[in-house]
Structure formats: C-alpha cells, structure tokens
Design a protein around this motif. Structure first.
Motif, PDB file in Angstrom:
ATOM      1  N   UNK A 105      40.396  38.802  48.681  1.00 40.37           N
ATOM      2  CA  UNK A 105      40.078  37.978  47.765  1.00 40.37           C
ATOM      3  C   UNK A 105      41.278  37.466  47.167  1.00 40.37           C
ATOM      4  N   UNK A 106      41.771  36.158  46.959  1.00 38.97           N
ATOM      5  CA  UNK A 106      42.646  35.470  46.226  1.00 38.97           C
ATOM      6  C   UNK A 106      41.948  35.188  44.894  1.00 38.97           C
ATOM      7  N   UNK A 107      42.780  35.743  43.822  1.00 39.64           N
ATOM      8  CA  UNK A 107      42.233  35.497  42.608  1.00 39.64           C
ATOM      9  C   UNK A 107      43.242  34.422  41.822  1.00 39.64           C
ATOM     10  N   UNK A 108      42.503  33.656  41.090  1.00 38.51           N
ATOM     11  CA  UNK A 108      43.196  32.635  40.506  1.00 38.51           C
ATOM     12  C   UNK A 108      42.650  32.884  38.647  1.00 38.51           C
ATOM     13  N   UNK A 109      43.780  33.443  38.067  1.00 40.74           N
ATOM     14  CA  UNK A 109      43.941  33.950  36.498  1.00 40.74           C
ATOM     15  C   UNK A 109      44.355  32.828  35.605  1.00 40.74           C
ATOM     16  N   UNK A 110      44.393  31.530  36.022  1.00 44.07           N
ATOM     17  CA  UNK A 110      45.015  30.632  35.200  1.00 44.07           C
ATOM     18  C   UNK A 110      44.044  30.346  34.011  1.00 44.07           C
ATOM     19  N   UNK A 111      42.807  30.096  34.330  1.00 43.97           N
ATOM     20  CA  UNK A 111      41.934  29.809  33.170  1.00 43.97           C
ATOM     21  C   UNK A 111      41.183  31.017  32.650  1.00 43.97           C
ATOM     22  N   UNK A 112      41.121  32.065  33.201  1.00 45.67           N
ATOM     23  CA  UNK A 112      40.509  33.561  32.455  1.00 45.67           C
ATOM     24  C   UNK A 112      40.712  34.547  33.357  1.00 45.67           C
ATOM     25  N   UNK A 113      40.505  35.708  33.003  1.00 48.16           N
ATOM     26  CA  UNK A 113      40.581  36.919  33.691  1.00 48.16           C
ATOM     27  C   UNK A 113      39.452  36.895  34.695  1.00 48.16           C
ATOM     28  N   UNK A 114      39.603  37.606  35.755  1.00 51.23           N
ATOM     29  CA  UNK A 114      38.702  38.126  36.999  1.00 51.23           C
ATOM     30  C   UNK A 114      38.029  39.600  36.689  1.00 51.23           C
ATOM     31  N   UNK A 115      36.934  39.734  36.950  1.00 47.54           N
ATOM     32  CA  UNK A 115      36.299  41.289  36.604  1.00 47.54           C
ATOM     33  C   UNK A 115      35.949  41.587  38.072  1.00 47.54           C
ATOM     34  N   UNK A 116      36.608  42.813  38.642  1.00 46.73           N
ATOM     35  CA  UNK A 116      36.237  43.472  39.974  1.00 46.73           C
ATOM     36  C   UNK A 116      35.254  44.679  39.777  1.00 46.73           C
ATOM     37  N   UNK A 117      34.173  44.376  40.402  1.00 50.53           N
ATOM     38  CA  UNK A 117      33.109  45.348  40.443  1.00 50.53           C
ATOM     39  C   UNK A 117      33.219  46.321  41.484  1.00 50.53           C
ATOM     40  N   UNK A 118      32.923  47.382  41.271  1.00 53.83           N
ATOM     41  CA  UNK A 118      32.913  48.373  42.530  1.00 53.83           C
ATOM     42  C   UNK A 118      31.481  49.194  42.213  1.00 53.83           C
ATOM     43  N   UNK A 119      30.958  49.757  43.355  1.00 56.30           N
ATOM     44  CA  UNK A 119      29.925  50.693  43.349  1.00 56.30           C
ATOM     45  C   UNK A 119      30.386  52.076  43.415  1.00 56.30           C
ATOM     46  N   UNK A 120      29.368  53.080  43.136  1.00 55.56           N
ATOM     47  CA  UNK A 120      30.036  54.490  43.090  1.00 55.56           C
ATOM     48  C   UNK A 120      30.316  54.565  44.763  1.00 55.56           C
ATOM     49  N   UNK A 121      31.537  55.219  45.007  1.00 54.05           N
ATOM     50  CA  UNK A 121      31.926  55.631  46.376  1.00 54.05           C
ATOM     51  C   UNK A 121      32.293  56.880  46.726  1.00 54.05           C
ATOM     52  N   UNK A 122      31.365  57.897  46.747  1.00 53.12           N
ATOM     53  CA  UNK A 122      31.656  59.062  47.124  1.00 53.12           C
ATOM     54  C   UNK A 122      31.755  59.469  48.520  1.00 53.12           C
ATOM     55  N   UNK A 123      32.548  60.630  48.781  1.00 48.96           N
ATOM     56  CA  UNK A 123      32.696  61.002  50.288  1.00 48.96           C
ATOM     57  C   UNK A 123      33.469  60.174  51.275  1.00 48.96           C
ATOM     58  N   UNK A 124      33.887  59.135  50.782  1.00 42.50           N
ATOM     59  CA  UNK A 124      34.937  58.503  51.735  1.00 42.50           C
ATOM     60  C   UNK A 124      35.825  57.866  50.790  1.00 42.50           C
ATOM     61  N   UNK A 125      36.991  57.380  51.451  1.00 40.26           N
ATOM     62  CA  UNK A 125      38.241  56.626  50.973  1.00 40.26           C
ATOM     63  C   UNK A 125      38.075  55.447  50.612  1.00 40.26           C
ATOM     64  N   UNK A 126      38.562  54.917  49.606  1.00 38.74           N
ATOM     65  CA  UNK A 126      38.380  53.444  49.624  1.00 38.74           C
ATOM     66  C   UNK A 126      39.787  53.093  48.408  1.00 38.74           C
ATOM     67  N   UNK A 127      40.155  51.769  48.521  1.00 43.57           N
ATOM     68  CA  UNK A 127      41.219  51.364  47.607  1.00 43.57           C
ATOM     69  C   UNK A 127      41.381  49.879  47.497  1.00 43.57           C
ATOM     70  N   UNK A 128      41.655  49.452  46.207  1.00 44.13           N
ATOM     71  CA  UNK A 128      41.635  47.768  46.012  1.00 44.13           C
ATOM     72  C   UNK A 128      43.163  47.666  45.548  1.00 44.13           C
ATOM     73  N   UNK A 129      43.915  47.049  46.347  1.00 40.00           N
ATOM     74  CA  UNK A 129      45.301  46.906  46.222  1.00 40.00           C
ATOM     75  C   UNK A 129      45.338  45.692  45.547  1.00 40.00           C
ATOM     76  N   UNK A 130      46.148  45.519  44.264  1.00 36.53           N
ATOM     77  CA  UNK A 130      46.492  44.371  43.741  1.00 36.53           C
ATOM     78  C   UNK A 130      48.060  43.837  43.769  1.00 36.53           C
ATOM     79  N   UNK A 131      48.001  42.833  44.147  1.00 37.55           N
ATOM     80  CA  UNK A 131      49.409  42.376  44.726  1.00 37.55           C
ATOM     81  C   UNK A 131      49.608  40.825  43.887  1.00 37.55           C
ATOM     82  N   UNK A 132      50.867  41.024  42.916  1.00 38.11           N
ATOM     83  CA  UNK A 132      50.942  39.851  42.508  1.00 38.11           C
ATOM     84  C   UNK A 132      52.143  38.672  43.199  1.00 38.11           C
TER      85      UNK A 132
END
Length: 478
Positions: A105-132
């Motif tokens: 996802x490309x996020x546009x933060x000009x007007x307001x922040x964005x909330x990223x929601x994640x479910x419970x993720x057990x027993x496997x790897x995951x990552x959310x990388x945020x790049x400016x």
C-alpha cells in the motif's frame, strides 16, 4: 518492489566533490554567479543525494498514480495482495523471493494519519516495512518489532500534531507525506497459501478519522504529480522533480546541504527551475548528473569502499550490512543510500533479513551447472542462526530469475523436507539433473548454464551479524 541486485563490477568509484558555500562578491555583497565547474560539482553532489528519492518516486508513480502504467496496483491508502508464491513465470523484477506473499500500500499522510491493522499472527513470520520518501526504513511492524498479537498502529506524517488514540498500540512518525508499506507474510509452501490468504484479509489500512468513528473525514488538498520521465530524470531536469519531492519531506538537518544545492535552482517547491539555467550551466549540470551515476555505479561495484558498509567475502559468498536503515542511521550517508537504491531498492534492515549471495564456487570459478555439479555441506554447527527461517533460492544468469525444473522447486531451506546425516550435518545437491531418488529431497535444481545463489535469513540472530555469517561454499564435484 523486490530488491534488485547488480552483479558485474562497474566503473571505478569517483570521489564525491565537496562544494563550499558561495562567496559574496566584494563589490556588490551579492552571491557570485555559479561557474560551470561549480555547477557540475554541485549537480554531482545533488544527484547522489536525490537518486534514491527519484527511484522511489518512479515506483510510486507507476504503482499508485499512473493508472495506465503496466505496474499500476491501486490508489493511495488501498491494500493490494499477491496470492501466489513467485516462480519462473514472474519476470517483472530480478531476484524475487519464493518465501513470502507480499501485500502493498502507498500511504498518503497529508490530510491525516493512517492506521494499519494486523490480526494475531502466531507460528509464522511476518513484517510490515514502512519506507519514507528518502527510502529510510523508518519503522517496522511484525514478529520482531511488535510481536504476534493483533493490534492497530498509527503512521503519521511530519506535520501531524495530534496525540496517540487510545485504541492504538504505537505511533510511527514519517519524515515524508507519502509512505510505502510493504508487507511480507511467510508461506510454508503451496499447501499453505489459503492460511496466508486468511491472514492477508486481516490486514487493513484506515484513515485515522474513520478508525475513530468521526463523521468528518478531512481530505488532502489537490496535488499535481509530475510525470516521471526516465530521460529527463537523468538530465538537468531532475532538479524540477527533486524540488517537488522536497515539498513532501521534512529534514531540518539538511538545511546547509540544501543551501549549497540552491545555487543550481534546487529549492523546495520551485517549478521549472531547470529552465532558468543558462545553456552553459545546464550542460555543466548534465555532466554532473553523469558523473554522479558513475560514482553510484562504482560504489555498487565495490561496496567495501563505501564508508558505513560492512562486507564479508569467503569461498564465493558475499554478505553486506549497512545498506539500509532508519533516518537516524542513514542521514547524510548519501552515497550509501544511493548505492542501496541501485543495488536493491526497498531492502530490509539486516536485523530483519540478511541476504548473502554467491556467484562463484569454492575455487573462484563462475557457478555453471552445464559443466559441473555442486554440493553445499553444512556441518551441524554451521547452520544459519535465525529466529524465523532461512532459504537458498536459485537464479539463472544473466537474467537473475527463478529456474524452471521438473519438481517445481525454486528454493530450499529449513522448512523443506530435508534429510540430515546421522551427525546432524546437511548436504544440499545443486545440479541440473536429479541426483537420484535417495538425494532428491536435498536437491536444488539448477539451470543448464550459469547461475547465482541467494541465502535469505529471516530474523538473523545477533551472532549471524557480528561477524557477518557466510554459508559453506558450493564445491564442484565430479
């Protein structure tokens, strides 16, 4: 999107030319006009600084702005999911991984922040990388960074003055108004995809006011995104795109740098500044751009020569650390940042994933399965030290893509059904033809020609990064 790798050693490194602040004229007290030599030097410095931002914008323009681009994915603030593991049919970028499903996802933060929601993720790897927009990895959400519980995380731009909402676990502040969100979710094989799809359905990106249930949702003011033109970006016209990008970022620490660069028209928000340059100065800026590209290519060809980068080499393998990081780590490391953008845009911090690669065998000969067979033997105490998992992916050369093979195996690792020896050692067979039924579980099929290997270590343990871990060599066998 997925890190791009450069293999050939390129032109020699050209040293960055330092530019002093302009000296006022003794007669008028005004700044003396820039000379062609000064303009060339300033342009070289400016382009090294700008290169990762320009490459980042190229991706954003294709994926979120130009709806007619082949790579277009979705508008801002909308998630897109890959639903299949990448294989030989995927040819959009080089050296893709076969370990995770991506979401973007490309996020546009000009007007307001964005909330990223994640479910419970057990027993496997995951990552959310945020790049400016600078290409700094300014924050991570995931197994290592925030844990396995479900939660909501707020991503805010540089101008936001609010406070953390009660139902948000953490606030991440970006130095830019636009942010690239790259989600990797471990897939344990083709039979595991539906479980990953269920996790992907649990990810969300939501404007803060919607998340809080407010009736009024502020909208960002209108913006005209400049056309991305590859030829113009490699000329003095890069100044105009850089001036637009400078409006989208906040970096007070770079005030002195930007004052120096302003002598060739680089000013936040200035339009058509490159057209104000005289033909002589414009030609000098064009030359500076060319010198900057040679400088960046030279750094890519010899990363060990770049300050702040650690390189380890042994028996055909090379590991690199220090190419990626957050703003505190990468600020003013402009050549490092540019080389990283050229060699592997959007690469992970090494604490998240570490990627040694090999192009030669233990005797320094290019890997080539048309003439040789190879083995890699891991002793029990040589296994990659990770908190998540590791894999080795096969790529053909020179295209750097996955390899068609009769068992549809494109990578092999600790999640594969491997056979270990009684002493705990592991031998991997790397060759074009099957090594036979007894060894096929440990076979990584190779093309009938040159190839390259990529080890991926997800969540490497501290001892794998200091000193940098290198796997055992690929040994040619009769």
């Amino acid at each position: 999107m997925i890190p791009r790798m450069t293999i050939a050693t390129l032109a020699s490194l050209v040293l960055l030319v330092a530019c002093s602040k302009p000296v006022p004229s003794a007669k008028t007290g005004k700044e003396a006009p820039v000379t062609p030599d000064e303009a060339r030097a300033i342009a070289q410095e400016a382009y090294v600084y700008a290169y990762p931002m320009l490459e980042n914008y190229r991706t954003m323009y294709a994926q979120a702005i130009d709806r007619h681009a082949p790579g277009y994915m979705a508008p801002f603030d909308e998630l897109v999911h890959e639903t299949e593991l990448l294989g030989p049919e995927f040819r959009d970028v080089v050296r893709p991984n076969n370990d995770t499903l991506y979401s973007f996802a490309w996020l546009d933060l000009r007007a307001q922040p964005i909330v990223i929601g994640v479910p419970e993720i057990a027993h496997r790897y995951y990552s959310i990388q945020l790049v400016d927009m600078f290409t700094h990895n300014f924050a991570y959400i995931g197994t290592r960074a925030t844990g396995t519980s479900a939660g909501s995380f707020l991503v805010a731009g540089p101008d936001w003055q609010g406070t953390k909402p009660e139902d948000v676990e953490e606030v991440f502040r970006s130095e830019s108004a636009f942010v690239y969100c790259i989600i990797r979710t471990e897939a344990k094989g083709p039979d595991d995809l539906e479980a990953v799809h269920e996790i992907q359905r649990g990810y969300s990106v939501t404007p803060m006011n919607v998340f809080l249930g407010r009736s009024s949702v502020p909208a960002a003011s209108g913006i005209t995104f400049p056309l991305y033109d590859a030829d113009r970006v490699r000329s003095a016209a890069f100044i105009d795109l850089l001036n637009f990008l400078l409006e989208q970022v906040s970096a007070p620490e770079e005030a002195d740098l930007l004052a120096r660069l302003s002598r060739i028209g680089i000013r936040k928000g200035a339009t058509a500044a490159s057209l104000d340059l005289s033909p002589e100065i414009r030609n000098a800026v064009d030359a500076g751009v060319g010198q900057a590209l040679i400088e960046i290519q030279g750094a890519v060809g010899d990363l060990s020569s770049v300050g702040g980068v650690r390189v380890a080499s042994r028996d055909g393998w090379q590991g690199v650390d220090g190419l990626f990081g957050d703003g505190a780590e990468m600020r003013q490391k402009y050549l490092v940042r540019a080389a990283a953008a050229m060699v592997g845009l959007y690469g992970n911090d090494s604490v998240e994933a570490y990627y040694p690669m090999a192009n030669t065998d233990s005797e320094g000969r290019p890997l080539d399965a048309s003439t040789r067979k190879y083995t890699m033997r891991f002793e029990r105490d040589q296994m990659p030290a990770v908190d998540a998992f590791w894999s080795i992916t096969m790529y053909s050369l020179p295209d750097q893509l996955m390899v068609e093979n009769p068992i549809a195996r494109y990578s092999i690792g600790d999640r594969s059904e491997l056979r270990y020896a009684d002493d705990g050692s592991l031998t991997i067979y790397i060759q074009h033809e099957s090594p036979g039924a007894a060894r096929q579980s440990n076979w990584l099929p190779a093309p009938n020609g040159p190839f390259s290997l990529q080890l991926r270590m997800y969540l490497p343990k501290p001892e794998a990064l200091d000193p940098l871990y290198l796997p055992p060599p690929a040994n040619a066998v009769q």
